[in-house]
Design an enzyme around this catalytic site. Structure first.
Site, PDB file in Angstrom:
ATOM      1  N   SER A 604       0.841  -1.185   0.000  1.00 32.91           N
ATOM      2  CA  SER A 604       0.000   0.000   0.000  1.00 32.91           C
ATOM      3  C   SER A 604       0.885   1.248   0.000  1.00 32.91           C
ATOM      4  O   SER A 604       1.648   1.458  -0.933  1.00 32.91           O
ATOM      5  CB  SER A 604      -0.964  -0.036   1.180  1.00 32.91           C
ATOM      6  OG  SER A 604      -2.041   0.836   0.977  1.00 32.91           O
ATOM      7  N   ASP A 691     -10.187  -3.396  -4.958  1.00 33.07           N
ATOM      8  CA  ASP A 691      -9.551  -2.568  -3.936  1.00 33.07           C
ATOM      9  C   ASP A 691     -10.061  -1.135  -4.042  1.00 33.07           C
ATOM     10  O   ASP A 691     -10.010  -0.522  -5.105  1.00 33.07           O
ATOM     11  CB  ASP A 691      -8.033  -2.608  -4.132  1.00 33.07           C
ATOM     12  CG  ASP A 691      -7.262  -1.995  -2.969  1.00 33.07           C
ATOM     13  OD1 ASP A 691      -7.867  -1.253  -2.177  1.00 33.07           O
ATOM     14  OD2 ASP A 691      -6.058  -2.269  -2.868  1.00 33.07           O
ATOM     15  N   HIS A 723      -8.550  -4.615  -0.655  1.00 34.66           N
ATOM     16  CA  HIS A 723      -7.242  -4.110  -0.254  1.00 34.66           C
ATOM     17  C   HIS A 723      -6.450  -5.126   0.564  1.00 34.66           C
ATOM     18  O   HIS A 723      -5.231  -5.180   0.484  1.00 34.66           O
ATOM     19  CB  HIS A 723      -7.419  -2.823   0.549  1.00 34.66           C
ATOM     20  CG  HIS A 723      -6.153  -2.057   0.756  1.00 34.66           C
ATOM     21  ND1 HIS A 723      -5.453  -1.490  -0.269  1.00 34.66           N
ATOM     22  CD2 HIS A 723      -5.459  -1.768   1.897  1.00 34.66           C
ATOM     23  CE1 HIS A 723      -4.378  -0.875   0.204  1.00 34.66           C
ATOM     24  NE2 HIS A 723      -4.363  -1.030   1.515  1.00 34.66           N
TER      25      HIS A 723
END
Length: 751
Positions: A604, A691, A723
């Protein structure tokens, strides 16, 4: 408000006010149902895959689209991949998956072996430590062969019973009631995630919220626990963290706006149409997220409004939920605070943790009836002690803070404000409160672990100061913590700053640093999120093959206090990237590894770190593993219509309106800074189609651009996930086995 402010609502831990593009890694040592980001978690020159027979990578069509800001024009050849509903985009992603599968086909045996190792070390049929709430012990079961957990409860023996029963997986539990079998709920769905879980205070009803797509939009349902039947009440499109009111008559929940920002708190009365639900609070400013939950005392509903740097809280009396909310402290730009209710000397008070003139935060006490009145300092600001949270109970509080790079917990005496810190022997560890729904317990439940100590549950006896071991995560196959070692070393950054690096290895291969070995270097460095020393069963599969695992605690994280975070955000963001490079160089110079045997990983916002260091120092790494990577940061942060963008301007800056921020971000965003004429490490990017936090298009574009300059880059896109990746524990193990097999191949280690 902290980037992830956790509040226990019964047995559910919810990340409130945190939509940040980030991933929690490695996992905390205690088991949580975490809503928000989450997943646990080397260019081998001369790899066996570098052959003429290797499959050809997909050719990504170039369709340049011009984007102009502040007099600068950027032609983006791959922005067309953003059209998620375009069959050509889906076909391209499927072609990428086919290529990755073919390119890694030779690793299928190793993947299966690692999966078998993870599975073989895990006690598949097991139970969690029961947590008391009301007249019941609540706990979870896992069953061999089942992807998901089963939530259960059993009655307490007596009102004075605070010692959790020792449950055996193969023994019948008297009076056991299954509340929710997620395997049943997930049947027929490729993805399943539980975002809300609450039991009414009288124990008669269950509330649960389900997402079957991975987009973090949950449908809330209510079940009668006497009959096992669901009530007609069904609330679609909610955010995570819905819960019952103390009297059980109402459900409080949050919904999102078109940009996926939780902005409105609602009150639903059971038995009435959802269309008649009452709007309790809405926040029009798109920089702020909204969350709500009841205080542990059940005296107030707390509505929380927060951006990355500013917060505001509102109180609603729990016995009159339709009453007008009243603000604790009016918001002031740059001031963060969080309030907890307690009763001291018979008076309702609020303990308020804040950073108004206190960089590492201060704790004060105010009258709950007049929170803007006189403040009494309880824990003064102390540089180097970053106060994080205060859990308030009837008779005492539990303070969480960081000091010298480690998490700490201590009992707070309401009478004199003294702290009694709970001590542990290991040099590196993580600790925090876990599973404490009751208002007046004699014990505090703590979760503890380290890189070598599996996740452990303690009950801390407040009266005696004794730590009562309730359970340590079983690791099958003869695991012995003494076979492994952990240490903290320090690298020196370019500006002279000392950066901590945590290192763990298996002792049988010799001391780390005695001879260069394969090394797996993890990093994050955003949102003041700290990477804690946490245990991982999957990590043993690399440690047992001689790999050294290390974490670079770079600036932008929270390991060393608030200033550590401030020095790695906005126009100081480059420190995050250069710190990581300097940590890698230190590990090479100190003899831990060599560049052709080192792999970097981040997810991320940590994926942004991976993309940046690949551009800054490609020669330092053999491979880079980027999970759901935020690698097209400038494109995303320029578009306020995308989820999370506006609230993230406090973290990255506002390039849409500020030319200096635009120029700074353009200088480091990975996609726009891919370099010609350099040899990149081997790169594996993992993403998910649904996501919401980091769109799949970012790594898809990045991989296409890397291939333009001859990089060996692969994309793996989960077509039904969000995610946090795939759902289900076996699926997650297979996913991690895929990544670790690739990692071992990169560094040339045998199976």
């Amino acid at each position: 408000m902290r980037p992830c402010d956790e509040r226990t609502v019964h047995r559910l831990v919810v990340c409130r006010l945190s939509g940040h593009r980030r991933i929690l890694t490695p996992s905390p040592p205690w088991v949580k149902l975490a809503v928000g980001p989450g997943r646990d978690s080397l260019h081998y020159r001369g790899s066996v895959t570098d052959t003429a027979a290797s499959p050809l990578a997909p050719q990504t069509e170039r369709k340049p689209i011009a984007r102009t800001h502040h007099g600068d024009t950027f032609e983006d050849p791959y922005e067309w991949l953003r059209a998620k509903d375009d069959p050509a985009v889906i076909a391209h992603l499927e072609a990428e998956n086919a290529f990755t599968q073919a390119r890694t086909a030779h690793l299928s045996g190793l993947r299966e072996q690692i999966f078998t190792e993870i599975k073989g070390r895990t006690l598949e049929t097991d139970l969690s430590v029961p947590t008391r709430q009301g007249q019941w012990w609540y706990y979870g079961r896992t069953v061999e062969g089942s992807q998901y957990g089963i939530q259960c409860r059993a009655p307490i023996a007596s009102p004075d019973d605070w010692t959790p029963p020792e449950l055996a997986p193969d023994a019948e539990v008297p009076g056991e009631q299954i509340l929710l079998d997620a395997n049943v709920e997930a049947d027929g769905h490729d993805f399943f995630s539980l975002g809300s879980f609450d039991v009414s205070e009288d124990g008669t009803r269950l509330l649960y919220g389900v997402d079957v797509a991975g987009d973090e939009r949950y449908t809330v349902r209510v079940r009668d626990l006497a009959t096992g039947e669901n009530l007609p009440d069904e609330i679609p499109g909610t955010f995570a963290g819905a819960g019952f009111s103390p009297d059980g008559r109402f459900v409080v929940y949050t919904t999102v706006d078109e940009a996926w920002r939780p902005d409105t708190v609602w009150l639903h009365e059971l038995g009435t149409p959802v269309a008649d639900d009452v709007k309790l609070f809405t926040e029009p400013d798109e920089r702020y997220w909204v969350g709500a939950g009841f205080t542990r005392s059940r005296r107030y509903l707390m509505i929380e409004v927060g951006s990355s740097i500013t917060s505001e809280e509102w109180l609603v009396d729990a016995d009159d939920l339709r009453s007008e909310p009243r603000v604790v402290w009016p918001r002031r730009e740059g001031v963060e605070y969080s309030a907890s209710h307690a009763v001291v000397d018979g008076h309702d008070v609020l303990f308020v943790l804040h950073n108004d003139g206190a960089l590492d935060f201060e704790l004060v006490r105010v009258d709950a009836s007049d929170p803007q009145g006189e403040r009494s300092v309880v824990l003064p600001h102390e540089p180097g002690r970053r106060l994080l949270d205060l859990d308030t109970f009837r008779d005492w509080g539990v303070a969480a803070y960081r000091r010298e790079g480690l998490a700490r917990v201590a009992l707070l005496d309401y009478a004199d404000g003294t702290l009694r810190e709970v001590g542990f022997d290991e040099p590196l560890y993580s600790v925090g409160t876990a599973g404490n729904p009751e208002w007046a317990p004699p014990l505090v439940r703590l979760g503890y672990g380290s890189f070598v100590t599996p996740g452990t549950i303690f009950d801390y006896d407040v009266a005696t100061g004794e730590l009562l071991l309730r359970k340590r995560q079983p690791v099958l196959g003869g695991y012995d913590p003494a076979d492994y070692a952990q240490e903290r070393v320090w690298a020196t950054a370019q500006d002279g700053t000392r950066v901590p690096v945590s290192v763990v290895w298996k002792r049988s291969f010799g001391d780390a640093g005695a001879a260069p070995r394969a090394l797996h270097l993890y990093g994050y460095g955003s949102y003041e999120h700290s990477i804690e020393p946490g245990f991982s069963v999957a990590r043993l599969s690399e440690l047992d093959r001689g790999v050294v695992f290390a974490v670079a605690h770079v600036r932008g994280g929270g390991e060393m206090g608030r200033q550590w975070y401030e020095d790695g955000k906005l126009l100081a963001k480059r420190h995050t990237f250069t710190d990581f490079v300097d940590c890698a160089r230190h590990l090479v110079e100190a003899g831990y590894t060599t560049p052709d045997r080192m792999v970097a990983e981040g997810g991320s916002a940590g994926g942004l770190l991976m993309g940046a260091v690949a551009n800054l120092a490609p020669e330092l790494f053999a491979g880079i593993l980027a999970d759901v990577p935020f690698v097209d940061a400038l494109t995303t942060i320029l578009d306020p219509s995308l989820p999370l963008t506006v609230i993230e301007w406090d973290e990255w800056g506002d390039p849409l309106h500020d030319p200096d921020v635009y120029a700074y971000m353009k200088s480091y965003t990975p996609y726009e800074n891919v370099r010609e004429g350099v040899r990149y490490p081997r790169i594996l990017a993992v993403t998910s189609l649904n996501d919401t936090r980091v769109l799949y298009v970012e790594p898809a574009k990045w991989v296409a651009r890397l291939r333009e300059v001859g990089a060996d880059a692969m994309l793996k896109c989960e077509m039904v996930a969000g995610h946090g990746g795939v759902s289900g524990r076996y699926n997650a193990w297979k996913e991690r086995a895929f990544e670790l097999a690739w990692l071992l191949d990169v560094v040339g280690l045998p199976a």
